[in-house]
Design an enzyme around this catalytic site. Structure first.
Site, PDB file in Angstrom:
ATOM      1  N   GLU A 115       0.835  -1.208   0.000  1.00 43.21           N
ATOM      2  CA  GLU A 115       0.000   0.000   0.000  1.00 43.21           C
ATOM      3  C   GLU A 115       0.871   1.260   0.000  1.00 43.21           C
ATOM      4  O   GLU A 115       0.590   2.234  -0.701  1.00 43.21           O
ATOM      5  CB  GLU A 115      -0.952  -0.014   1.199  1.00 43.21           C
ATOM      6  CG  GLU A 115      -1.984  -1.129   1.088  1.00 43.21           C
ATOM      7  CD  GLU A 115      -2.927  -1.192   2.269  1.00 43.21           C
ATOM      8  OE1 GLU A 115      -2.434  -1.342   3.408  1.00 43.21           O
ATOM      9  OE2 GLU A 115      -4.145  -1.102   2.072  1.00 43.21           O
ATOM     10  N   GLU A 135      -3.687 -10.280   3.900  1.00 39.39           N
ATOM     11  CA  GLU A 135      -4.708  -9.816   4.855  1.00 39.39           C
ATOM     12  C   GLU A 135      -5.726 -10.916   5.157  1.00 39.39           C
ATOM     13  O   GLU A 135      -6.136 -11.109   6.308  1.00 39.39           O
ATOM     14  CB  GLU A 135      -5.423  -8.576   4.306  1.00 39.39           C
ATOM     15  CG  GLU A 135      -4.645  -7.270   4.477  1.00 39.39           C
ATOM     16  CD  GLU A 135      -3.585  -7.052   3.404  1.00 39.39           C
ATOM     17  OE1 GLU A 135      -3.320  -7.960   2.602  1.00 39.39           O
ATOM     18  OE2 GLU A 135      -3.009  -5.940   3.384  1.00 39.39           O
TER      19      GLU A 135
HETATM   20  C1  1HE Z   1       6.552  -8.416  12.249  1.00 43.66           C
HETATM   21  C2  1HE Z   1       5.888  -8.301  11.014  1.00 43.66           C
HETATM   22  C3  1HE Z   1       4.661  -7.566  11.003  1.00 43.66           C
HETATM   23  C4  1HE Z   1       7.668  -9.463  10.703  1.00 43.66           C
HETATM   24  N1  1HE Z   1       4.237  -7.034  12.148  1.00 43.66           N
HETATM   25  N2  1HE Z   1       6.079  -7.868  13.368  1.00 43.66           N
HETATM   26  N3  1HE Z   1       2.030  -8.538   7.122  1.00 43.66           N
HETATM   27  C5  1HE Z   1       2.245  -9.860   7.071  1.00 43.66           C
HETATM   28  O1  1HE Z   1       1.365 -10.666   7.272  1.00 43.66           O
HETATM   29  C6  1HE Z   1       3.659 -10.285   6.816  1.00 43.66           C
HETATM   30  C7  1HE Z   1       4.227 -10.941   8.039  1.00 43.66           C
HETATM   31  N4  1HE Z   1       5.659 -11.148   7.928  1.00 43.66           N
HETATM   32  C8  1HE Z   1       6.195 -12.180   7.203  1.00 43.66           C
HETATM   33  O2  1HE Z   1       5.547 -12.894   6.466  1.00 43.66           O
HETATM   34  C9  1HE Z   1       7.676 -12.355   7.344  1.00 43.66           C
HETATM   35  O3  1HE Z   1       8.093 -11.710   8.539  1.00 43.66           O
HETATM   36  C10 1HE Z   1       8.520 -11.792   6.164  1.00 43.66           C
HETATM   37  C11 1HE Z   1       8.317 -12.661   4.931  1.00 43.66           C
HETATM   38  C12 1HE Z   1       8.164 -10.344   5.849  1.00 43.66           C
HETATM   39  C13 1HE Z   1      10.021 -11.820   6.566  1.00 43.66           C
HETATM   40  O4  1HE Z   1      10.373 -13.127   6.969  1.00 43.66           O
HETATM   41  P1  1HE Z   1      11.727 -13.341   7.800  1.00 43.66           P
HETATM   42  O5  1HE Z   1      11.911 -14.824   7.989  1.00 43.66           O
HETATM   43  O6  1HE Z   1      12.820 -12.576   7.165  1.00 43.66           O
HETATM   44  O7  1HE Z   1      11.489 -12.633   9.238  1.00 43.66           O
HETATM   45  P2  1HE Z   1      10.628 -13.135  10.493  1.00 43.66           P
HETATM   46  O8  1HE Z   1      11.461 -14.075  11.314  1.00 43.66           O
HETATM   47  O9  1HE Z   1       9.273 -13.624  10.095  1.00 43.66           O
HETATM   48  O10 1HE Z   1      10.399 -11.781  11.291  1.00 43.66           O
HETATM   49  C14 1HE Z   1      11.445 -11.109  11.993  1.00 43.66           C
HETATM   50  C15 1HE Z   1      10.784 -10.312  13.113  1.00 43.66           C
HETATM   51  O11 1HE Z   1       9.920  -9.332  12.539  1.00 43.66           O
HETATM   52  C16 1HE Z   1       9.895 -11.190  13.993  1.00 43.66           C
HETATM   53  O12 1HE Z   1       9.920 -10.629  15.280  1.00 43.66           O
HETATM   54  P3  1HE Z   1      10.802 -11.316  16.472  1.00 43.66           P
HETATM   55  O13 1HE Z   1      10.545 -10.430  17.646  1.00 43.66           O
HETATM   56  O14 1HE Z   1      10.296 -12.719  16.602  1.00 43.66           O
HETATM   57  O15 1HE Z   1      12.238 -11.258  15.977  1.00 43.66           O
HETATM   58  C17 1HE Z   1       8.524 -10.967  13.411  1.00 43.66           C
HETATM   59  O16 1HE Z   1       7.471 -11.204  14.324  1.00 43.66           O
HETATM   60  C18 1HE Z   1       8.597  -9.501  13.034  1.00 43.66           C
HETATM   61  N5  1HE Z   1       7.634  -9.140  12.017  1.00 43.66           N
HETATM   62  N6  1HE Z   1       6.592  -8.953  10.079  1.00 43.66           N
HETATM   63  C19 1HE Z   1       4.929  -7.205  13.293  1.00 43.66           C
HETATM   64  N7  1HE Z   1       3.979  -7.378   9.884  1.00 43.66           N
HETATM   65  C20 1HE Z   1      -3.201  -0.819   7.050  1.00 43.66           C
HETATM   66  S1  1HE Z   1      -3.747  -2.353   6.776  1.00 43.66           S
HETATM   67  C21 1HE Z   1      -2.432  -3.271   6.166  1.00 43.66           C
HETATM   68  C22 1HE Z   1      -2.682  -4.702   6.448  1.00 43.66           C
HETATM   69  C23 1HE Z   1      -1.406  -5.495   6.342  1.00 43.66           C
HETATM   70  O17 1HE Z   1      -0.338  -4.995   6.166  1.00 43.66           O
HETATM   71  S2  1HE Z   1      -1.619  -7.174   6.512  1.00 43.66           S
HETATM   72  C24 1HE Z   1      -0.056  -7.841   6.193  1.00 43.66           C
HETATM   73  C25 1HE Z   1       0.778  -7.942   7.427  1.00 43.66           C
END
Ligand code: 1HE
Length: 261
Positions: A115, A135
């Site tokens: 977005e 989402e």
């Molecule tokens: C996060 C987020 C997040 C990572 N919010 N903390 N977005 C998603 O559904 C995407 C979610 N994220 C992923 O699918 C993956 O993290 C990635 C593919 C982007 C990256 O993977 P990777 O293996 O490099 O990293 P990771 O181990 O998953 O994440 C590293 C840290 O970032 C981990 O935190 P930690 O404290 O355990 O180290 C994750 O929890 C954190 N993290 N993504 C919070 N999104 C206005 S409306 C919009 C609606 C949306 O955007 S929905 C889509 C949300």
């Protein structure tokens, strides 16, 4: 630069006429929290005041993992609505502001990250880039303008597919779909985005303003209204001293020609 509890999540640098805006929260994959949105709001205003174009990029392995899901899961209904409205407000300052924004993309461009990228006028994606709209998998809906901005770029059918089936589109596919303007080699999106931003920064400010503000509005009008507004904007542009200078420069053979390479 605004700092939240001592930590800043967004960087800003002015390089010539171009503002470089970085998402600097790689430990959370540049997820967008309320604090990130407020920092973005500040640097967007700063860029509008002192730059003629801006490039936005993400630090680390990914451009942006979208909405900060940890923060979001704790929000009451009305706060969620107001949060979404705030994203709209801030991203609108990019899409329909005064200076063009160029997104330099790599890695994940997911949910709210897509977005954010779709609020920029131009998207440059390197070959590591992929796009997702998870989402549906998270039980939520786009809230950062995607239903309008992403839909306008790639169409309802492709966006529906991404949201219903979790389909992930790589850079080349997204370029074919219209969501990416330029492809770059791995690590090359930022240089290409800066080069394009410098080019746009050399245009007349009024022309850039008209492109950014008239085109998307005309897109939402009837053909008849669109053509009328086009005439008005066109005549206004021609009246600016900058247009007069630039037209004279061409006629006096001092201006760049339009050549294919
Ligand atoms: C996060 C987020 C997040 C990572 N919010 N903390 N977005 C998603 O559904 C995407 C979610 N994220 C992923 O699918 C993956 O993290 C990635 C593919 C982007 C990256 O993977 P990777 O293996 O490099 O990293 P990771 O181990 O998953 O994440 C590293 C840290 O970032 C981990 O935190 P930690 O404290 O355990 O180290 C994750 O929890 C954190 N993290 N993504 C919070 N999104 C206005 S409306 C919009 C609606 C949306 O955007 S929905 C889509 C949300």
């Amino acid at each position: 630069m605004a700092e939240t509890e001592g930590k800043s999540f967004v960087s800003y640098e002015l390089r010539g006429n171009v503002a470089l805006i970085g998402l600097t929260r790689p430990e959370k994959r540049n997820a967008i929290s309320d604090a990130v949105i407020e920092e973005l709001a500040l640097v967007i205003e700063r860029a509008r005041n002192e730059a003629k174009a801006a490039v936005i990029f993400g630090e680390g392995q990914h451009f942006c993992a979208g909405l900060d899901l940890a923060e979001h899961s704790e929000k009451p209904l009305l706060d969620s609505i107001m949060g979404s409205r705030r994203w709209h407000e801030v991203f609108d300052r990019m899409q329909r502001g005064t200076i063009p924004f160029f997104a330099a993309l790599h890695g994940a461009v997911v949910g709210g990250g897509f977005e954010l990228a779709s609020s920029c006028q131009i998207r440059v994606a390197d070959e590591t880039t992929y796009f997702g709209l998870p989402e549906g998998q998270r039980g939520i809906f786009v809230g950062g303008g995607g239903s309008v901005r992403i839909e306008r770029l790639i169409g309802t059918s492709r966006m529906t597919d991404m949201m219903l089936t979790g389909r992930v589109a790589k850079a080349e596919e997204m370029e074919r779909w219209g969501g990416v303007n330029y492809l770059a080699p791995a690590g090359g999106a930022i240089d290409k985005a800066i080069e394009l931003a410098e080019e746009a920064a050399s245009n007349s400010e009024f022309s850039n303003y008209a492109v950014m503000n008239a085109l998307p509005r005309i897109r939402d009008m009837s053909s008849e209204d669109g053509l009328f507004v086009e005439s008005m904007v066109s005549a206004l542009a021609s009246m600016t001293p900058e247009a007069q200078d630039r037209l004279r420069a061409f006629l006096e053979k001092r201006a760049k020609k339009v050549l294919a390479d």
